[in-house]
Design a protein around this motif. Structure first.
Motif, PDB file in Angstrom:
ATOM      1  N   VAL A  54       0.848  -1.191   0.000  1.00  0.00           N
ATOM      2  CA  VAL A  54       0.000   0.000   0.000  1.00  0.00           C
ATOM      3  C   VAL A  54       0.884   1.242   0.000  1.00  0.00           C
ATOM      4  O   VAL A  54       1.854   1.320   0.759  1.00  0.00           O
ATOM      5  N   THR A  55       0.550   2.213  -0.849  1.00  0.00           N
ATOM      6  CA  THR A  55       1.322   3.456  -0.903  1.00  0.00           C
ATOM      7  C   THR A  55       0.447   4.699  -0.778  1.00  0.00           C
ATOM      8  O   THR A  55       0.954   5.813  -0.814  1.00  0.00           O
ATOM      9  N   SER A  56      -0.879   4.511  -0.655  1.00  0.00           N
ATOM     10  CA  SER A  56      -1.755   5.678  -0.585  1.00  0.00           C
ATOM     11  C   SER A  56      -3.023   5.346   0.184  1.00  0.00           C
ATOM     12  O   SER A  56      -3.371   4.178   0.399  1.00  0.00           O
ATOM     13  N   GLU A  57      -3.726   6.396   0.584  1.00  0.00           N
ATOM     14  CA  GLU A  57      -5.000   6.219   1.298  1.00  0.00           C
ATOM     15  C   GLU A  57      -6.028   5.547   0.405  1.00  0.00           C
ATOM     16  O   GLU A  57      -6.793   4.687   0.854  1.00  0.00           O
ATOM     17  N   ALA A  58      -6.053   5.923  -0.876  1.00  0.00           N
ATOM     18  CA  ALA A  58      -7.030   5.332  -1.804  1.00  0.00           C
ATOM     19  C   ALA A  58      -6.845   3.820  -1.904  1.00  0.00           C
ATOM     20  O   ALA A  58      -7.825   3.060  -1.925  1.00  0.00           O
ATOM     21  N   GLN A  59      -5.611   3.374  -1.960  1.00  0.00           N
ATOM     22  CA  GLN A  59      -5.346   1.933  -2.031  1.00  0.00           C
ATOM     23  C   GLN A  59      -5.774   1.243  -0.739  1.00  0.00           C
ATOM     24  O   GLN A  59      -6.326   0.147  -0.756  1.00  0.00           O
ATOM     25  N   LEU A  60      -5.524   1.906   0.386  1.00  0.00           N
ATOM     26  CA  LEU A  60      -5.906   1.322   1.669  1.00  0.00           C
ATOM     27  C   LEU A  60      -7.422   1.176   1.769  1.00  0.00           C
ATOM     28  O   LEU A  60      -7.930   0.147   2.220  1.00  0.00           O
ATOM     29  N   LEU A  61      -8.162   2.181   1.323  1.00  0.00           N
ATOM     30  CA  LEU A  61      -9.620   2.123   1.367  1.00  0.00           C
ATOM     31  C   LEU A  61     -10.160   1.047   0.429  1.00  0.00           C
ATOM     32  O   LEU A  61     -11.131   0.354   0.762  1.00  0.00           O
ATOM     33  N   ALA A  74      -7.417  -8.499   5.483  1.00  0.00           N
ATOM     34  CA  ALA A  74      -6.441  -8.216   4.431  1.00  0.00           C
ATOM     35  C   ALA A  74      -5.124  -7.774   5.060  1.00  0.00           C
ATOM     36  O   ALA A  74      -5.070  -6.801   5.813  1.00  0.00           O
ATOM     37  N   SER A  75      -4.050  -8.484   4.743  1.00  0.00           N
ATOM     38  CA  SER A  75      -2.721  -8.142   5.249  1.00  0.00           C
ATOM     39  C   SER A  75      -2.020  -7.227   4.255  1.00  0.00           C
ATOM     40  O   SER A  75      -2.140  -7.410   3.042  1.00  0.00           O
ATOM     41  N   PHE A  76      -1.245  -6.255   4.773  1.00  0.00           N
ATOM     42  CA  PHE A  76      -0.547  -5.349   3.872  1.00  0.00           C
ATOM     43  C   PHE A  76       0.728  -4.816   4.510  1.00  0.00           C
ATOM     44  O   PHE A  76       0.894  -4.831   5.734  1.00  0.00           O
ATOM     45  N   HIS A  77       1.638  -4.369   3.636  1.00  0.00           N
ATOM     46  CA  HIS A  77       2.839  -3.645   4.025  1.00  0.00           C
ATOM     47  C   HIS A  77       2.769  -2.266   3.393  1.00  0.00           C
ATOM     48  O   HIS A  77       2.176  -2.102   2.319  1.00  0.00           O
ATOM     49  N   ILE A  78       3.386  -1.291   4.013  1.00  0.00           N
ATOM     50  CA  ILE A  78       3.469   0.060   3.462  1.00  0.00           C
ATOM     51  C   ILE A  78       4.863   0.259   2.897  1.00  0.00           C
ATOM     52  O   ILE A  78       5.862  -0.080   3.543  1.00  0.00           O
ATOM     53  N   TYR A  79       4.934   0.812   1.672  1.00  0.00           N
ATOM     54  CA  TYR A  79       6.233   1.062   1.039  1.00  0.00           C
ATOM     55  C   TYR A  79       6.579   2.542   1.099  1.00  0.00           C
ATOM     56  O   TYR A  79       5.753   3.411   0.811  1.00  0.00           O
ATOM     57  N   ILE A  80       7.846   2.826   1.457  1.00  0.00           N
ATOM     58  CA  ILE A  80       8.361   4.187   1.435  1.00  0.00           C
ATOM     59  C   ILE A  80       9.575   4.221   0.513  1.00  0.00           C
ATOM     60  O   ILE A  80      10.459   3.361   0.602  1.00  0.00           O
ATOM     61  N   ASP A  81       9.597   5.186  -0.401  1.00  0.00           N
ATOM     62  CA  ASP A  81      10.666   5.252  -1.397  1.00  0.00           C
ATOM     63  C   ASP A  81      11.962   5.786  -0.813  1.00  0.00           C
ATOM     64  O   ASP A  81      11.950   6.601   0.112  1.00  0.00           O
ATOM     65  N   SER A  82      13.088   5.318  -1.381  1.00  0.00           N
ATOM     66  CA  SER A  82      14.417   5.762  -0.929  1.00  0.00           C
ATOM     67  C   SER A  82      15.242   6.283  -2.102  1.00  0.00           C
ATOM     68  O   SER A  82      16.408   5.935  -2.247  1.00  0.00           O
ATOM     69  N   GLY A  83      14.621   7.082  -2.954  1.00  0.00           N
ATOM     70  CA  GLY A  83      15.364   7.722  -4.022  1.00  0.00           C
ATOM     71  C   GLY A  83      15.207   7.114  -5.394  1.00  0.00           C
ATOM     72  O   GLY A  83      15.887   7.533  -6.337  1.00  0.00           O
ATOM     73  N   LEU A  84      14.308   6.140  -5.564  1.00  0.00           N
ATOM     74  CA  LEU A  84      14.093   5.523  -6.868  1.00  0.00           C
ATOM     75  C   LEU A  84      12.917   6.161  -7.619  1.00  0.00           C
ATOM     76  O   LEU A  84      12.670   5.832  -8.782  1.00  0.00           O
ATOM     77  N   GLY A  85      12.176   7.041  -6.953  1.00  0.00           N
ATOM     78  CA  GLY A  85      11.045   7.679  -7.600  1.00  0.00           C
ATOM     79  C   GLY A  85       9.873   6.750  -7.818  1.00  0.00           C
ATOM     80  O   GLY A  85       9.051   6.974  -8.715  1.00  0.00           O
TER      81      GLY A  85
END
Length: 326
Positions: A54-61, A74-85
């Motif tokens: 999940v990367t956004s509120e819309a996806q979570l909803l 539903a199981s999920f992980h949150i992704y945070i970017d580290s410079g790859l855009g």
């Protein structure tokens, strides 16, 4: 199956379809799907108990709605970017954690990031990391875990290391490491630390399907870029760029294409009866040519081993266990 039997706690796939195939094959291990899903893909992921990114509120909803309709968690992980855009939760992480907390149909299991393997972690260092290597990542890990304990009343995992970072940056191991290219017995292209014993776990094999005798000055392949300097026995292999062999666009000049293939470590030779035979001419979509002039025993039907990047090989090529191939 081999990874699970060897003790892997979780499997990672890029696309939803890959996760569904694992379930169809009977694998019940946790599976994390790295690429965010479209809204209409969420019901399948929830039904097959796949862990999604999940990367956004819309996806979570959307995920919550699918879980509610399917009467599942539903199981999920949150992704945070580290410079790859790449698509990233970024500063929304605290919001997403708080948003998911009251809903029993959602289960946040982890937060993760992925580093650019071409840039060592130390090339992205802040002052904090200069004072103590890995400190910034450790601080992020601590903050995320503290927020999860406060909002969810439980621990979650944090993970950052794929193959290159796993080898080069021990401080990045955190709660889990995601091993990819190393599983194929090949070194990540940019890894500095290679203090590990690797065994090749993958080999692409094919056969010579034809042999032609060509005179000196005969040309081979599209564009006639290869010119025979002698009487040449040319073997044809039923493999081309559609199968993952060769990477350079045909629009490039011959010199630049040769440099690019060399740079990305594209295969320059194959093994015929254990002897090296050079690939000659431009690789076509479904075939390529090799020079077997100096391999007298080479004939139609001879087995050929083609060294390739494992991940680029077409999934349409059958995978055969070594015990059956030998």
């Amino acid at each position: 199956r081999a990874c699970v039997e060897a003790g892997a706690d979780m499997l990672g796939v890029s696309h939803l379809d890959e996760g569904l195939r694992l379930r169809e094959a009977g694998l019940t291990a946790p599976v994390l799907v790295f690429l965010p899903l479209l809204e209409d893909e969420c019901p399948q992921a929830v039904a097959q108990q796949l862990t999604v990114t999940v990367t956004s509120e819309a996806q979570l909803l959307a995920l919550r709605a699918a879980a509610e309709r399917g009467a599942r968690t539903a199981s999920f992980h949150i992704y945070i970017d580290s410079g790859l855009g790449r698509p990233s939760a970024g500063e929304q992480i605290p919001h997403l954690i708080k948003l998911s907390a009251p809903w029993p149909e959602l289960s946040l299991e982890g937060v993760y990031t992925h580093f650019d393997p071409t840039r060592p972690v130390r090339s992205r260092l802040t002052l904090l990391d200069v004072l103590k290597p890995g400190a910034e990542l450790q601080m992020l890990c601590s903050m995320v875990k503290a927020l999860a304990r406060e909002e969810l009343r439980r621990d979650i995992m944090v993970h950052a290391a794929a193959s290159t970072t796993f080898l080069d940056e021990p401080s990045s191991h955190l709660d889990m490491v995601r091993i990819g290219t190393l599983l194929y017995g090949q070194w990540p292209a940019y890894a500095r630390n290679r203090d590990l014993e690797l065994r090749d776990t993958f080999e692409l094999r094919t056969h010579i399907i034809a042999i032609e005798e060509l005179p000196p000055r005969a040309r081979v392949g599209y564009g006639g870029e290869f010119v025979c300097r002698r009487h040449t026995r040319v073997g044809t292999l039923p493999l081309g760029y559609a199968d993952g062999l060769g990477v350079a666009p045909a629009s490039l000049t011959a010199t630049f294409r040769k440099w690019l293939n060399s740079y990305v470590k594209g295969p320059q030779h194959v093994l015929v009866t254990g002897k090296q035979a050079p690939i000659i001419g431009r690789v076509a979509m479904d075939q390529c040519a090799i020079d077997v002039t100096d391999i007298e025993e080479a004939q139609v039907g001879s087995e050929v081993v083609v060294p390739v990047r494992r991940l680029s090989v077409s999934p349409q090529i059958p995978r055969v266990p070594t015990s059956l191939a030998e």
